[in-house]
Motif scaffolding. Sequence first.
Motif, PDB file in Angstrom:
ATOM      1  N   ASP B 228       3.813 -17.364   6.702  1.00 30.58           N
ATOM      2  CA  ASP B 228       4.816 -17.270   5.628  1.00 30.58           C
ATOM      3  C   ASP B 228       4.249 -17.984   4.422  1.00 30.58           C
ATOM      4  O   ASP B 228       3.987 -19.191   4.493  1.00 30.58           O
ATOM      5  N   GLU B 229       4.057 -17.265   3.337  1.00 27.68           N
ATOM      6  CA  GLU B 229       3.485 -17.903   2.157  1.00 27.68           C
ATOM      7  C   GLU B 229       4.544 -18.097   1.076  1.00 27.68           C
ATOM      8  O   GLU B 229       5.350 -17.213   0.814  1.00 27.68           O
ATOM      9  N   PHE B 230       4.527 -19.285   0.474  1.00 26.53           N
ATOM     10  CA  PHE B 230       5.427 -19.598  -0.636  1.00 26.53           C
ATOM     11  C   PHE B 230       4.546 -19.835  -1.853  1.00 26.53           C
ATOM     12  O   PHE B 230       3.602 -20.613  -1.786  1.00 26.53           O
ATOM     13  N   GLU B 231       4.865 -19.155  -2.930  1.00 26.60           N
ATOM     14  CA  GLU B 231       4.010 -19.232  -4.090  1.00 26.60           C
ATOM     15  C   GLU B 231       4.805 -19.672  -5.301  1.00 26.60           C
ATOM     16  O   GLU B 231       5.925 -19.223  -5.519  1.00 26.60           O
ATOM     17  N   LYS B 232       4.197 -20.557  -6.076  1.00 26.62           N
ATOM     18  CA  LYS B 232       4.848 -21.035  -7.298  1.00 26.62           C
ATOM     19  C   LYS B 232       5.106 -19.860  -8.222  1.00 26.62           C
ATOM     20  O   LYS B 232       4.208 -19.069  -8.479  1.00 26.62           O
ATOM     21  N   SER B 242      -3.742 -19.782 -15.724  1.00 21.99           N
ATOM     22  CA  SER B 242      -3.868 -21.198 -16.082  1.00 21.99           C
ATOM     23  C   SER B 242      -3.955 -22.091 -14.848  1.00 21.99           C
ATOM     24  O   SER B 242      -3.240 -21.924 -13.872  1.00 21.99           O
ATOM     25  N   ASN B 245      -1.092 -27.356 -14.480  1.00 22.11           N
ATOM     26  CA  ASN B 245       0.333 -27.413 -14.185  1.00 22.11           C
ATOM     27  C   ASN B 245       0.851 -28.828 -14.137  1.00 22.11           C
ATOM     28  O   ASN B 245       1.804 -29.127 -13.437  1.00 22.11           O
ATOM     29  N   ASN B 246       0.175 -29.689 -14.872  1.00 24.68           N
ATOM     30  CA  ASN B 246       0.596 -31.089 -14.868  1.00 24.68           C
ATOM     31  C   ASN B 246       1.579 -31.345 -16.005  1.00 24.68           C
ATOM     32  O   ASN B 246       1.233 -31.884 -17.039  1.00 24.68           O
ATOM     33  N   GLU B 249       6.315 -35.706 -17.168  1.00 20.82           N
ATOM     34  CA  GLU B 249       7.718 -35.886 -17.554  1.00 20.82           C
ATOM     35  C   GLU B 249       7.969 -37.302 -18.070  1.00 20.82           C
ATOM     36  O   GLU B 249       9.090 -37.708 -18.307  1.00 20.82           O
ATOM     37  N   GLU B 250       6.851 -38.051 -18.205  1.00 19.64           N
ATOM     38  CA  GLU B 250       7.045 -39.446 -18.621  1.00 19.64           C
ATOM     39  C   GLU B 250       7.351 -39.564 -20.111  1.00 19.64           C
ATOM     40  O   GLU B 250       7.035 -38.705 -20.876  1.00 19.64           O
TER      41      GLU B 250
END
Lengths: 250, 250
Positions: B228-232, B242, B245-246, B249-250
Amino acid sequence: MAIKNGDFIKLEFTGKIKETGEVFDTTNEEIAKEAGILVENKEYGPIPIVVGGNHLLKAIDEAVIDLDVGDSKEIEVSPADGFGERDSNLIQLIPMKEFKKQGMTPHVGMELTSEGHKGRVLTVSGGRVKVDFNHDLAGKNLEYSIVISDIIEDDEEKIKSMIQLHYSYPNMDLDKTEIKIDGDKVSIKLDEITRFDQKSYMDVTFARFRISKDIWDNMDYEKVEFVDEFEKKVEEGEDQSSEENNESEE
Amino acid sequence: MAIKNGDFIKLEFTGKIKETGEVFDTTNEEIAKEAGILVENKEYGPIPIVVGGNHLLKAIDEAVIDLDVGDSKEIEVSPADGFGERDSNLIQLIPMKEFKKQGMTPHVGMELTSEGHKGRVLTVSGGRVKVDFNHDLAGKNLEYSIVISDIIEDDEEKIKSMIQLHYSYPNMDLDKTEIKIDGDKVSIKLDEITRFDQKSYMDVTFARFRISKDIWDNMDYEKVEFVDEFEKKVEEGEDQSSEENNESEE
């Protein structure tokens, strides 16, 4: 190294109601026992979170910033930042006959669930029952003591910590969890015991999704896969390296 | 090419009780409708089996040997080779009061289940109820008409046929199932809809085990994995290629 947003950490905490000193939640088994809130079969000890991941109260996410391993802190949490203010609309008068219909005899302090909402009986009088559907901790000022147990640096350990947080299966052994990383993909093979879970596949999918999301959002991987492998058992005396398995039955 | 043991085939069949001509099972929707045994939401049509895999009666496994696509055959099956002889020990007299205790009013022909065994009421008299726990088809001579619809040659199609046979999930689309073969390992990514199965994970594990076993036993692969694959999900406007993905949030 001081804690920042997105860090994977483990912490211990104990939450008390400020006014009464009553402990309502803790990661420490001894404290839970003393407070009379010990939950059977619950694993006590430090719990993993991603800082800023909203796994605990936001106030805790904020309080840990700049702390380091071994540091402790006391946090005061107002009702607004905790479990909300008390809402008088959530106190309802229910006719006694509604309880009788269901064969229930309400008494003060009794807990009940109505349409998925938990409530507690406040009073019983005049054929009417007053039930409070506010959260037990609504309107309370809270105090948390926290201790930073660990800042997790290793990617595999980060991933395992999210499995520990989101995937609840009794007796699951995280040491039997295999994690492979290949480029932007994380491949997770859970302890085989989890295959015999009585929970629905959908519930397991939701837990896996939460693990995957914490990985995407806080690590440099974009794909997370969960793998269940089934392997032919080689019978005794058979050569494990043999490629020949064409047992003709004709 | 004549069918032999270990072949993956698809066949249509209709089973009748020889004495009465009554149809008790069929892969054909029209025949099921005519016989009054149509099952709602069941997918009719040719079903896949591995020859010799005991997926249907052994007599059918034997009957298909040496047939070819398009061939049909009539098979007679004795009770011993079918659903067993009738066993008089499986006819039990049960006091009426046992039924009354459970608020049941037994009548002739009523079906019931006792400790997991299905039974049918034969008679009700003198405060006693005679219940027959034999299989409905025990003691019956059976006749099957079979037609060979397909002999599956392609490895991916063989694997999909076993998914079709063992993995029951409504609306699952086999065309959305991805199969990768690498050396002695088969990797299966099922249609994503199956992740929302309400069945227990354990039930799914058993189905997967059956699929894996039919693959090991009849093909040259030793490992079967279910992935089962979960992908962003990349948000609109973001560059899919790209690597960055950093989002701090600081």
